[in-house]
Scaffold this active site. Structure first.
Site, mmCIF file in Angstrom:
data_model
loop_
_atom_site.group_PDB
_atom_site.id
_atom_site.type_symbol
_atom_site.label_atom_id
_atom_site.label_comp_id
_atom_site.label_asym_id
_atom_site.label_seq_id
_atom_site.Cartn_x
_atom_site.Cartn_y
_atom_site.Cartn_z
ATOM 1 N N ASP A 218 6.086 -6.079 -7.271
ATOM 2 C CA ASP A 218 6.797 -6.435 -8.508
ATOM 3 C C ASP A 218 8.183 -5.816 -8.412
ATOM 4 O OD1 ASP A 218 7.354 -7.079 -11.274
ATOM 5 O OD2 ASP A 218 5.186 -7.050 -11.635
ATOM 6 N N ASN B 258 10.955 -0.908 -10.629
ATOM 7 C CA ASN B 258 10.606 -0.059 -11.770
ATOM 8 C C ASN B 258 9.130 -0.215 -12.154
ATOM 9 O OD1 ASN B 258 11.482 1.687 -14.010
ATOM 10 N ND2 ASN B 258 10.884 -0.083 -15.255
ATOM 11 N N THR B 259 8.651 -1.449 -12.126
ATOM 12 C CA THR B 259 7.260 -1.717 -12.517
ATOM 13 C C THR B 259 6.286 -1.153 -11.486
ATOM 14 O OG1 THR B 259 7.944 -3.682 -13.703
ATOM 15 C CG2 THR B 259 5.635 -3.585 -13.060
ATOM 16 N N ARG C 53 -19.801 -4.504 3.092
ATOM 17 C CA ARG C 53 -21.190 -4.971 3.075
ATOM 18 C C ARG C 53 -22.138 -4.310 4.064
ATOM 19 N NH1 ARG C 53 -18.799 -10.909 2.846
ATOM 20 N NH2 ARG C 53 -17.206 -9.687 3.919
ATOM 21 N N PHE D 3 0.227 -3.564 -5.155
ATOM 22 C CA PHE D 3 1.298 -3.836 -6.116
ATOM 23 C C PHE D 3 2.471 -4.554 -5.448
ATOM 24 C CE2 PHE D 3 -0.379 0.301 -8.025
ATOM 25 C CZ PHE D 3 -1.160 -0.348 -8.965
ATOM 26 N N ASP E 59 -17.008 -3.424 -3.519
ATOM 27 C CA ASP E 59 -16.719 -4.786 -3.972
ATOM 28 C C ASP E 59 -17.865 -5.285 -4.843
ATOM 29 O OD1 ASP E 59 -14.260 -4.929 -2.650
ATOM 30 O OD2 ASP E 59 -15.229 -5.488 -0.771
HETATM 31 O O1 C5P Z 1 -17.689 -6.241 3.256
HETATM 32 P P1 C5P Z 1 -16.534 -6.082 4.196
HETATM 33 O O2 C5P Z 1 -16.694 -4.936 5.171
HETATM 34 O O3 C5P Z 1 -16.136 -7.360 4.872
HETATM 35 O O4 C5P Z 1 -15.326 -5.647 3.228
HETATM 36 C C1 C5P Z 1 -14.027 -5.499 3.711
HETATM 37 C C2 C5P Z 1 -13.102 -5.065 2.609
HETATM 38 O O5 C5P Z 1 -11.788 -5.016 3.151
HETATM 39 C C3 C5P Z 1 -13.035 -5.996 1.419
HETATM 40 O O6 C5P Z 1 -12.752 -5.193 0.257
HETATM 41 C C4 C5P Z 1 -11.855 -6.886 1.730
HETATM 42 O O7 C5P Z 1 -11.252 -7.393 0.588
HETATM 43 C C5 C5P Z 1 -10.945 -5.905 2.441
HETATM 44 N N1 C5P Z 1 -9.976 -6.529 3.337
HETATM 45 C C6 C5P Z 1 -10.350 -7.331 4.398
HETATM 46 N N2 C5P Z 1 -9.388 -7.880 5.204
HETATM 47 C C7 C5P Z 1 -8.111 -7.635 4.979
HETATM 48 C C8 C5P Z 1 -7.718 -6.815 3.928
HETATM 49 C C9 C5P Z 1 -8.691 -6.274 3.106
HETATM 50 O O8 C5P Z 1 -11.528 -7.541 4.628
HETATM 51 N N3 C5P Z 1 -7.217 -8.127 5.782
#
Ligand code: C5P
Length: 238
Positions: free
Chosen positions: A68, A71-72, A216, A66, A14
């Site tokens: 939509d 087809n897309t 993170r 995604f 991220d």
């Molecule tokens: O930094 P962290 O471990 O919180 O990142 C979690 C990742 O998982 C991020 O990319 C976040 O967008 C994604 N995510 C989430 N919760 C969800 C779906 C996706 O934290 N329900």
């Protein structure tokens, strides 16, 4: 699962630009983790960042969710397949026809020797009962997650993204087959950041998760490789 062959950790890249993502890659071992590229990085850095990860040996989860017309979505999934990604996702609320078209597109011959895993987002964890109500889904969050998970599997998808809290119920009702990909993971002692209901890597795997999306705690660690290694050590033997 032996992480040297099949790492469970998917590191969420991220970052707001390609340079920051590219700076992290040499510090990670593609045999010890996979990587996830989401909307921000993809919109800023495009297919080139996906190719850069693939060329460095990383399995890439292209997390563009995604949704939509069939087809897309099928065309987008086919394009992702040709980029060589390992996993791609769609919104289950796009419906059966959309998901069937996506499943067919990733499995078309000649796009790649290894079709990507195709998974569905059911109910976003940021969506509570009020979002279901305002968008006309006349049910509660758990039932909607269950319903959309069944629909995704019926349409030929490989699994779903879910919170580790939802994993035991999905396993109970739908068995071992669906791939469960869970974010919201924090090793013991690390900052929760903006995540609400967190589980440790071990707890998430014990709850039924196959793959753990972790951002993170690894990307912002002083030593990302050591942070990843500690997580893999926690998971070894599970
Ligand atoms: O930094 P962290 O471990 O919180 O990142 C979690 C990742 O998982 C991020 O990319 C976040 O967008 C994604 N995510 C989430 N919760 C969800 C779906 C996706 O934290 N329900």
């Amino acid at each position: 699962m032996n992480f040297a062959e099949s790492p469970r950790v998917i590191v969420a890249l991220d970052f707001p630009d390609a340079n920051q993502a590219l700076a992290l890659l040499p510090r990670l071992n593609p045999r010890a983790c996979r990587v996830k590229i989401g909307k921000e990085l993809f919109v800023r850095a495009g297919p080139a960042i996906v190719e850069a990860c693939v060329n460095r040996g990383f399995d890439v989860f292209l997390d563009l969710k995604f949704h939509d017309i069939p087809n897309t979505v099928a065309a987008a999934c086919r394009a992702a397949t040709e980029l060589g990604v390992w996993m791609v996702n769609v919104h289950a609320s796009g419906g059966r026809a959309m998901m069937e078209a996506a499943a067919e597109a990733v499995r078309l011959p000649a796009a790649t020797a290894h079709p990507p895993k195709l998974i569905a987002v059911t109910v976003l964890t940021s969506s509570g009962p009020e979002v279901l109500e305002e968008t006309g889904a006349d049910t509660d969050v758990n039932r909607q997650v269950q319903r959309l998970t069944r629909l995704a599997l019926d349409a030929g998808l490989d699994g779903v993204v879910c919170s580790a809290q939802e994993a035991p119920r999905i396993r109970r009702e739908l068995g071992d087959m669906p791939l469960l990909v869970t974010p919201g993971i924090r090793p013991a002692g690390s900052a929760a950041d903006d995540q609400q209901r967190i589980l440790t890597p071990e707890q998430a795997v014990r709850a039924g998760a196959d793959y753990l999306v972790i951002g993170r705690p690894i990307t912002r660690a002083h030593d990302p490789a050591a942070a990843l290694e500690a997580i893999n050590a926690e998971l070894s033997g599970l």
